[in-house]
Design a protein around this motif. Sequence first.
Motif, short mmCIF file in Angstrom:
data_model
loop_
_atom_site.label_atom_id
_atom_site.label_comp_id
_atom_site.label_asym_id
_atom_site.label_seq_id
_atom_site.Cartn_x
_atom_site.Cartn_y
_atom_site.Cartn_z
N ILE A 237 -19.13 82.44 -19.05
CA ILE A 237 -18.80 83.42 -18.01
C ILE A 237 -17.52 83.03 -17.29
O ILE A 237 -16.68 83.88 -16.95
N ARG A 238 -17.35 81.75 -17.05
CA ARG A 238 -16.12 81.28 -16.40
C ARG A 238 -14.89 81.57 -17.26
O ARG A 238 -13.83 81.92 -16.76
N ASP A 239 -15.07 81.43 -18.58
CA ASP A 239 -13.94 81.62 -19.50
C ASP A 239 -13.68 83.10 -19.81
O ASP A 239 -12.52 83.51 -19.93
N HIS A 240 -14.75 83.88 -19.96
CA HIS A 240 -14.58 85.25 -20.48
C HIS A 240 -15.13 86.34 -19.56
O HIS A 240 -14.96 87.52 -19.85
N GLY A 241 -15.83 85.94 -18.50
CA GLY A 241 -16.48 86.94 -17.68
C GLY A 241 -17.77 87.41 -18.31
O GLY A 241 -18.23 86.86 -19.32
N ILE A 242 -18.39 88.45 -17.73
CA ILE A 242 -19.63 89.01 -18.27
C ILE A 242 -19.27 90.16 -19.19
O ILE A 242 -18.79 91.20 -18.73
N LEU B 12 -33.47 94.67 -14.54
CA LEU B 12 -34.28 94.98 -15.72
C LEU B 12 -33.86 94.09 -16.88
O LEU B 12 -34.69 93.51 -17.57
N SER B 13 -32.56 93.99 -17.09
CA SER B 13 -32.02 93.17 -18.17
C SER B 13 -30.80 92.41 -17.66
O SER B 13 -29.81 93.04 -17.27
N GLY B 14 -30.89 91.08 -17.65
CA GLY B 14 -29.74 90.30 -17.21
C GLY B 14 -30.06 89.21 -16.21
O GLY B 14 -29.15 88.72 -15.52
N HIS B 15 -31.31 88.80 -16.12
CA HIS B 15 -31.68 87.75 -15.16
C HIS B 15 -30.88 86.46 -15.40
O HIS B 15 -30.42 85.83 -14.45
N ASN B 16 -30.73 86.08 -16.66
CA ASN B 16 -29.99 84.85 -16.96
C ASN B 16 -28.50 85.00 -16.68
O ASN B 16 -27.85 84.07 -16.20
N ARG B 17 -27.95 86.17 -16.99
CA ARG B 17 -26.54 86.42 -16.70
C ARG B 17 -26.27 86.34 -15.20
O ARG B 17 -25.26 85.79 -14.75
N GLN B 18 -27.18 86.91 -14.42
CA GLN B 18 -27.02 86.87 -12.96
C GLN B 18 -27.09 85.43 -12.45
O GLN B 18 -26.28 85.01 -11.62
N LYS B 19 -28.06 84.66 -12.95
CA LYS B 19 -28.21 83.27 -12.53
C LYS B 19 -26.95 82.46 -12.86
O LYS B 19 -26.42 81.72 -12.02
N ALA B 20 -26.46 82.64 -14.09
CA ALA B 20 -25.27 81.90 -14.52
C ALA B 20 -24.03 82.36 -13.75
O ALA B 20 -23.17 81.54 -13.40
N ALA B 21 -23.94 83.66 -13.49
CA ALA B 21 -22.79 84.20 -12.76
C ALA B 21 -22.73 83.64 -11.34
O ALA B 21 -21.65 83.35 -10.82
N LYS B 22 -23.88 83.49 -10.70
CA LYS B 22 -23.92 82.92 -9.36
C LYS B 22 -23.40 81.48 -9.38
O LYS B 22 -22.63 81.06 -8.51
N ILE B 23 -23.85 80.72 -10.38
CA ILE B 23 -23.39 79.33 -10.50
C ILE B 23 -21.89 79.28 -10.75
O ILE B 23 -21.18 78.41 -10.24
N LEU C 201 -19.30 83.97 -9.20
CA LEU C 201 -19.01 85.40 -9.14
C LEU C 201 -19.73 86.05 -7.96
O LEU C 201 -20.88 85.69 -7.65
N LYS C 202 -19.06 87.00 -7.33
CA LYS C 202 -19.65 87.74 -6.21
C LYS C 202 -20.12 89.12 -6.63
O LYS C 202 -20.97 89.71 -5.97
N LYS C 203 -19.56 89.64 -7.71
CA LYS C 203 -19.95 90.95 -8.22
C LYS C 203 -20.28 90.84 -9.70
O LYS C 203 -19.81 89.92 -10.38
N ILE C 204 -21.05 91.80 -10.18
CA ILE C 204 -21.49 91.77 -11.57
C ILE C 204 -21.49 93.20 -12.11
O ILE C 204 -21.89 94.14 -11.40
N PRO C 205 -21.03 93.42 -13.36
CA PRO C 205 -21.05 94.79 -13.92
C PRO C 205 -22.48 95.21 -14.25
O PRO C 205 -23.24 94.43 -14.82
N ALA C 206 -22.82 96.43 -13.88
CA ALA C 206 -24.21 96.87 -14.05
C ALA C 206 -24.27 98.34 -14.44
O ALA C 206 -23.43 99.15 -14.05
N ILE C 207 -25.29 98.66 -15.22
CA ILE C 207 -25.67 100.05 -15.49
C ILE C 207 -26.89 100.34 -14.63
O ILE C 207 -27.88 99.61 -14.68
#
Length: 324
Positions: A65-70, A86-97, A100-106
Amino acid sequence: MKANSTKRKIFDAVDLLTEDTSSQMPVKTMKGGVTMLDIDSIKPFHNHPFHLYEGDRLDDMVESIRDHGILNPVIVREIDDGYEMLSGHNRQKAAKIAGLKKIPAIIKYDLPDTDAYVYVIETNLMQRSFSDLEISEKAAVLKERYDKVLYQRQRESIMAEVAKLEGKPLKGGHGDHHFNNRDEVGKEYGLSGSSVGRLLKVNDLIIPLRHKLDNGSLMFKVGIQISFLTEEEQQLVYEQMMELHVKLTMEMAIKLRAHSGDLNLAMVRRYLTKTVDPKDRPMNIKVAEKISKKYFKGKDQKTIDDILEKALAAWFAAEGSADV
């Protein structure tokens, strides 16, 4: 131009989700498909049944995520006080570490719990095979398969949608099964109907006891016995296990289950700190082979039992200590 082409490819799956699907499913997607949300505005799915990444797997995701983003947006549904993942618990956890302050979402609107749970289960199954799941995770998957909470066509629509988003083919022959009973559910995973039934009972355990199943500190058969207790009784048992540093045995579990409905603190402590009374323990008396051959050869079990009862009654009467 090549770089733009690569970026375009990443979001092709997202574009598919922005198409009008109102005639197929009772959900709406936000116009434009992807929205940048405050990462802290998204709550984890209530009673999320899967364990989040830890160790090297989490570290690798943080680095990526640091290298390429989400690259793939998460899927959330709108709730009263924000959003639920619904989908992305791990991405959110990793993004916080990763900071990242924002995350792309549907965003999904007006999505009922039954549909939401399908997203949670199916997107996780696309990342791991069923055999790689922990016991409680397998139980959650089977529950989603077994429960008749959705029409099959509706489930298939959701599964096809998340498959497009993840860029992966659907696993198994989902469209060929209607999951009407345990045997049908079990076929997909090579399980018998009885095995499915036992795994479904795991869902009746409180979450702390499910975790103990997964980490091996609670035997599966013991956990099934405890699953017949009420949630309040299970909580009481769990708290006493932790306080007394006791590992539940089958004898303890059977004794606890036998008193389900009227268990109290004193009873739980007694069953967890004492072995089963000898009078409550089943007896298994063996007769030497030479005696069996001499006196019981050719006789059925009932006749043997009658002979033993009469002989023992006579012997104890002669000894003056019969307890009959």
